[in-house]
Design a protein around this motif. Structure first.
Motif, PDB file in Angstrom:
ATOM      1  N   SER A 235     -36.912  61.447  18.496  1.00 25.13           N
ATOM      2  CA  SER A 235     -35.543  60.960  18.301  1.00 25.13           C
ATOM      3  C   SER A 235     -35.205  60.796  16.820  1.00 25.13           C
ATOM      4  CB  SER A 235     -35.350  59.623  19.016  1.00 25.13           C
ATOM      5  OG  SER A 235     -35.556  59.750  20.387  1.00 25.13           O
TER       6      SER A 235
ATOM      7  N   THR B 284     -39.142  54.414  30.589  1.00 24.50           N
ATOM      8  CA  THR B 284     -39.086  55.550  31.513  1.00 24.50           C
ATOM      9  C   THR B 284     -40.469  55.836  32.066  1.00 24.50           C
ATOM     10  OG1 THR B 284     -37.192  56.522  30.357  1.00 24.50           O
ATOM     11  CG2 THR B 284     -38.512  57.991  31.725  1.00 24.50           C
ATOM     12  N   SER B 285     -41.468  55.822  31.206  1.00 28.10           N
ATOM     13  CA  SER B 285     -42.842  56.050  31.653  1.00 28.10           C
ATOM     14  C   SER B 285     -43.331  54.896  32.518  1.00 28.10           C
ATOM     15  CB  SER B 285     -43.751  56.190  30.428  1.00 28.10           C
ATOM     16  OG  SER B 285     -45.090  56.344  30.809  1.00 28.10           O
TER      17      SER B 285
ATOM     18  N   ASN C 123     -46.063  57.507  25.266  1.00 29.93           N
ATOM     19  CA  ASN C 123     -44.772  58.128  25.580  1.00 29.93           C
ATOM     20  C   ASN C 123     -43.645  57.504  24.761  1.00 29.93           C
ATOM     21  OD1 ASN C 123     -45.835  59.936  27.397  1.00 29.93           O
ATOM     22  ND2 ASN C 123     -45.476  58.623  29.160  1.00 29.93           N
ATOM     23  N   GLY C 124     -43.699  56.201  24.533  1.00 27.49           N
ATOM     24  CA  GLY C 124     -42.708  55.545  23.691  1.00 27.49           C
ATOM     25  C   GLY C 124     -42.761  56.036  22.259  1.00 27.49           C
TER      26      GLY C 124
ATOM     27  N   SER D  15     -36.718  53.626  25.352  1.00 26.77           N
ATOM     28  CA  SER D  15     -36.385  54.599  26.384  1.00 26.77           C
ATOM     29  C   SER D  15     -37.637  55.318  26.885  1.00 26.77           C
ATOM     30  CB  SER D  15     -35.382  55.612  25.841  1.00 26.77           C
ATOM     31  OG  SER D  15     -35.144  56.627  26.777  1.00 26.77           O
ATOM     32  N   GLY D  16     -38.463  55.795  25.977  1.00 26.00           N
ATOM     33  CA  GLY D  16     -39.682  56.485  26.369  1.00 26.00           C
ATOM     34  C   GLY D  16     -40.670  55.576  27.066  1.00 26.00           C
TER      35      GLY D  16
ATOM     36  N   SER E  77     -41.431  59.631  22.023  1.00 24.50           N
ATOM     37  CA  SER E  77     -39.971  59.596  22.104  1.00 24.50           C
ATOM     38  C   SER E  77     -39.357  59.101  20.800  1.00 24.50           C
ATOM     39  CB  SER E  77     -39.547  58.701  23.270  1.00 24.50           C
ATOM     40  OG  SER E  77     -38.155  58.642  23.377  1.00 24.50           O
TER      41      SER E  77
END
Length: 57
Positions: free
Chosen positions: A17, A52-53, A9-10, A48-49, A13
């Motif tokens: 981005s 958040t995950s 996920n990171g 952020s990714g 993201s």
């Protein structure tokens, strides 16, 4: 799920981005180079990714 999903996920993201930032950037010759901005966006996008995950569980 675990850490591998959070890393994925990171990375997703980060890619999204940076791609949007580079595509939308103009060449006005502002105070920052595109590579500096892309690096900053890459770091913040990944974190952020990832977090958040990680904390959404």
């Amino acid at each position: 799920m675990g850490l591998a999903t959070d890393l994925l996920n990171g990375i997703v993201s980060l890619v999204i981005s940076v791609a949007i930032t580079v595509a939308m950037a103009d060449d006005d010759g502002g105070p920052y180079e595109l590579s500096e901005v892309a690096l900053a966006v890459a770091i913040t996008g990944f974190l952020s990714g990832f977090f958040t995950s990680y904390f959404a569980k």
